[in-house]
Write an enzyme that holds these catalytic residues in place. Structure first.
Site, PDB file in Angstrom:
ATOM      1  N   ARG A 151       0.862  -1.192   0.000  1.00  0.00           N
ATOM      2  CA  ARG A 151       0.000   0.000   0.000  1.00  0.00           C
ATOM      3  C   ARG A 151       0.893   1.236   0.000  1.00  0.00           C
ATOM      4  O   ARG A 151       1.347   1.687  -1.034  1.00  0.00           O
ATOM      5  CB  ARG A 151      -0.936  -0.024   1.217  1.00  0.00           C
ATOM      6  CG  ARG A 151      -2.060  -1.018   1.112  1.00  0.00           C
ATOM      7  CD  ARG A 151      -2.665  -1.341   2.447  1.00  0.00           C
ATOM      8  NE  ARG A 151      -1.677  -1.951   3.324  1.00  0.00           N
ATOM      9  CZ  ARG A 151      -1.908  -2.398   4.540  1.00  0.00           C
ATOM     10  NH1 ARG A 151      -3.087  -2.272   5.054  1.00  0.00           N
ATOM     11  NH2 ARG A 151      -0.960  -2.951   5.248  1.00  0.00           N
TER      12      ARG A 151
ATOM     13  N   SER B 175      -6.739  -4.225   8.075  1.00  0.00           N
ATOM     14  CA  SER B 175      -7.555  -5.024   8.991  1.00  0.00           C
ATOM     15  C   SER B 175      -7.859  -4.216  10.254  1.00  0.00           C
ATOM     16  O   SER B 175      -8.969  -4.272  10.789  1.00  0.00           O
ATOM     17  CB  SER B 175      -6.823  -6.310   9.384  1.00  0.00           C
ATOM     18  OG  SER B 175      -6.667  -7.134   8.265  1.00  0.00           O
TER      19      SER B 175
END
Ligand code: ADP
Length: 162
Positions: free
Chosen positions: A92, A130
């Site tokens: 990312r 998450s």
């Protein structure tokens, strides 16, 4: 046969993880989505729950060459055991890069014959993690789109009941 392994905590399995899994499954003959049993880090979702989440998403998308598994100990040893020649990881932001390069260097030392390949996060998932899903879910916010549809209700309920 090109075998890959996509390891992760997947606590929970997000739409960003799923995107990487779908893209990688198109490249490898067989791909293991391997849940890390990390005894030093207490996950919110049990190993079984995380495996079920991935299995439901894999089934919904008909990813026939994906097998869901779990492992503890060294990833390099596990990859050798299942005869994987590739480790799949997602990237990312720059912060991922710093962490991933350390893992890469160590895995390369432990298993030089295994190549690590990286998938850039889809822009819409590049800030999805998450922990973000857990944070939103704990407080009853909508996690729609953040996790695969097949798991959305179950994950939302579990997070609210924490
Ligand atoms: P780990 O504890 O091994 O980092 P994670 O479940 O956090 O486990 O992540 C597994 C892999 O998926 C890592 O390579 C991570 O960078 C990648 N990943 C996590 N979230 C995303 C996302 N939104 N898009 C693409 N890749 C991601």
């Amino acid at each position: 046969m090109k075998i890959g392994v996509y390891p992760g905590s997947f606590d929970p399995f997000t739409s960003g993880h799923m995107d990487v899994l779908v893209r990688a499954s198109a490249i490898f003959d067989k791909l293991y989505a391997a849940v890390l049993i990390n005894k030093s880090k207490q996950p919110f979702f049990s190993t079984e729950e995380r495996i079920c989440q991935i299995e439901a998403a894999v089934k919904a998308e008909n990813l026939n060459n994906v097998e869901v598994s779990c492992f503890d100990g060294l990833l390099a040893d596990y990859a050798k055991r299942i005869k994987a020649s590739f480790i799949v990881r997602g990237l990312r932001a720059m912060t991922d890069f710093e962490y991933e390069i350390q893992i890469y260097a160590m895995n390369r030392k432990l298993a030089p014959e295994i190549e690590t390949v990286y998938f850039m996060a889809k822009p819409e998932y590049s800030f999805l993690s998450s922990s973000m899903v857990k944070e939103v879910g704990y407080f009853g916010g909508s996690i729609e789109g953040l996790v695969p549809k097949a798991n959305q209700n179950l994950i939302a309920e579990r997070l609210l009941k924490r």
